[in-house]
Design a protein around this motif. Sequence first.
Motif, PDB file in Angstrom:
ATOM      1  N   GLU A   1       0.845  -1.203   0.000  1.00  0.00           N
ATOM      2  CA  GLU A   1       0.000   0.000   0.000  1.00  0.00           C
ATOM      3  C   GLU A   1       0.880   1.253   0.000  1.00  0.00           C
ATOM      4  O   GLU A   1       0.588   2.224  -0.686  1.00  0.00           O
ATOM      5  N   ALA A   2       1.966   1.232   0.745  1.00  0.00           N
ATOM      6  CA  ALA A   2       2.871   2.380   0.813  1.00  0.00           C
ATOM      7  C   ALA A   2       3.516   2.661  -0.538  1.00  0.00           C
ATOM      8  O   ALA A   2       3.726   3.816  -0.905  1.00  0.00           O
ATOM      9  N   ARG A   3       3.826   1.623  -1.305  1.00  0.00           N
ATOM     10  CA  ARG A   3       4.463   1.809  -2.609  1.00  0.00           C
ATOM     11  C   ARG A   3       3.546   2.511  -3.612  1.00  0.00           C
ATOM     12  O   ARG A   3       4.021   3.015  -4.621  1.00  0.00           O
ATOM     13  N   LEU A   4       2.264   2.551  -3.339  1.00  0.00           N
ATOM     14  CA  LEU A   4       1.333   3.253  -4.220  1.00  0.00           C
ATOM     15  C   LEU A   4       1.400   4.767  -4.035  1.00  0.00           C
ATOM     16  O   LEU A   4       0.844   5.523  -4.832  1.00  0.00           O
ATOM     17  N   LEU A   5       2.093   5.224  -3.000  1.00  0.00           N
ATOM     18  CA  LEU A   5       2.198   6.659  -2.709  1.00  0.00           C
ATOM     19  C   LEU A   5       3.282   7.353  -3.520  1.00  0.00           C
ATOM     20  O   LEU A   5       3.344   8.576  -3.532  1.00  0.00           O
ATOM     21  N   TYR A   6       4.154   6.589  -4.193  1.00  0.00           N
ATOM     22  CA  TYR A   6       5.256   7.213  -4.921  1.00  0.00           C
ATOM     23  C   TYR A   6       5.650   6.403  -6.148  1.00  0.00           C
ATOM     24  O   TYR A   6       5.338   5.229  -6.277  1.00  0.00           O
ATOM     25  N   ASP A   7       6.370   7.090  -7.049  1.00  0.00           N
ATOM     26  CA  ASP A   7       6.942   6.478  -8.238  1.00  0.00           C
ATOM     27  C   ASP A   7       8.449   6.637  -8.127  1.00  0.00           C
ATOM     28  O   ASP A   7       8.942   7.753  -7.931  1.00  0.00           O
ATOM     29  N   ASP A   8       9.176   5.544  -8.229  1.00  0.00           N
ATOM     30  CA  ASP A   8      10.632   5.565  -8.094  1.00  0.00           C
ATOM     31  C   ASP A   8      11.265   6.227  -9.311  1.00  0.00           C
ATOM     32  O   ASP A   8      11.077   5.781 -10.438  1.00  0.00           O
ATOM     33  N   LEU A   9      12.016   7.293  -9.082  1.00  0.00           N
ATOM     34  CA  LEU A   9      12.715   8.000 -10.154  1.00  0.00           C
ATOM     35  C   LEU A   9      14.214   7.714 -10.145  1.00  0.00           C
ATOM     36  O   LEU A   9      14.923   8.117 -11.054  1.00  0.00           O
TER      37      LEU A   9
END
Length: 97
Positions: free
Chosen positions: A78-86
């Motif tokens: 769920e936490a990984r849905l808060l950001y996109d890895d750049l």
Amino acid sequence: MREDRQRLDKWLWFARFARTRSLAARLASDGFVRVNGTRADNPAKGIGIGDVVTVAAPHATLAVRVLGLGARRGPAPEARLLYDDLSGGSVHAEATE
């Protein structure tokens, strides 16, 4: 704070870049976090969707784009849905373990 903004320390904690909110606040106040390229030394700094957050963790420097603000500290998927890895690498939950 405006509805479309969230405190930096709270977001770092929700997104699992720190184990506790106080550690997230310390990351910001100690100068290990940048928001849109500018050093964020205040944990209360407001961030919003689209902002780029760079965290200098002990083992890696991670750059992510904020995709969501979150309402709670949930499980890692769920936490990984808060950001996109750049940063081109793999962002792991609990980056500051």
